[in-house]
Design an enzyme around this catalytic site. Structure first.
Site, mmCIF file in Angstrom:
data_model
loop_
_atom_site.group_PDB
_atom_site.id
_atom_site.type_symbol
_atom_site.label_atom_id
_atom_site.label_comp_id
_atom_site.label_asym_id
_atom_site.label_seq_id
_atom_site.Cartn_x
_atom_site.Cartn_y
_atom_site.Cartn_z
ATOM 1 N N ASP A 8 -27.016 14.833 13.848
ATOM 2 C CA ASP A 8 -27.485 15.332 12.562
ATOM 3 C C ASP A 8 -28.182 16.666 12.828
ATOM 4 O OD1 ASP A 8 -28.206 15.291 9.778
ATOM 5 O OD2 ASP A 8 -30.202 14.617 10.381
ATOM 6 N N ASP A 10 -30.914 18.678 10.505
ATOM 7 C CA ASP A 10 -32.338 18.781 10.154
ATOM 8 C C ASP A 10 -33.113 17.566 10.648
ATOM 9 O OD1 ASP A 10 -31.901 21.226 8.609
ATOM 10 O OD2 ASP A 10 -30.917 19.929 7.159
#
Length: 193
Positions: A8, A10
């Site tokens: 992922d 952020d």
């Protein structure tokens, strides 16, 4: 087929800062570039998979998301000679979830916890999902991993702490909980056959 580590963006690679409107506000979490480089050095396919609903919310254009990803890749390279082998992101969001830009407002199988990004990556990059790992800071990351047959690792950077306290989906059970990406990568390398 290759095994992969899906990451992922952020809260995993860069500091969680909400919707990043200024390119220069994207900054790496300390240690992540070296962690990605360790995966690179082992020849492990590293793939970004990220929900990026800014375009659907009409906050900024897709070109802004691409510019953020270019900065991310540049920072990884400069800090540790690290690289991502592929980048997948979902700019779409359904209307009930807050999508307002007609070009990007729709339901899609690419939006986590759906598996569209992982399936596309597996198809295009010849990846073995059953023997791959997903690292995220939200329950949706772990759910997507499990929905696709991957192992799901939750990092405690970004929103990771809130997931553990039950603020998101308390039924989500990560395969491993790591303080940060460095610890997650150590665990992956120990469990990578």
């Amino acid at each position: 087929m290759k095994k992969a580590v899906f990451l992922d963006r952020d809260g995993v690679l860069n500091i969680e800062a909400g919707y990043i409107h200024r390119i220069e506000d994207l900054n790496l979490i300390p240690g992540v570039a070296k962690a990605v480089r360790r995966l690179n050095d082992r020849g492990i396919f590293c793939c970004l998979v990220s929900n990026q609903s800014g375009p659907a919310r009409d906050y900024y254009p897709v070109s802004h998301v691409e510019a953020l990803h270019q900065r991310l890749c540049n920072l990884l390279e400069v800090e540790a000679g690290a690289k991502l082998d592929a980048l997948y992101y979902c700019p779409y969001l359904s209307q009930p979830e807050g999508g307002i830009n007609p070009e990007f407002t729709r339901y899609t199988t690419w939006r986590k916890p759906n598996t569209g990004m992982l399936v596309a990556a597996a198809w295009e990059q010849d990846l073995d999902l059953q023997n791959s790992f997903m690292v995220g800071d939200k329950a949706t990351d772990v759910d997507m991993a499990h929905n696709a047959g991957c192992q799901g690792i939750l990092v405690q950077t970004g929103y990771g702490e809130s997931v553990l306290s039950g603020e998101y989906q308390h039924h989500t059970k990560p395969d491993f909980i790591a303080a940060d990406l460095t610890v997650a990568v150590e665990w992956i390398l120990r469990n990578f056959n």
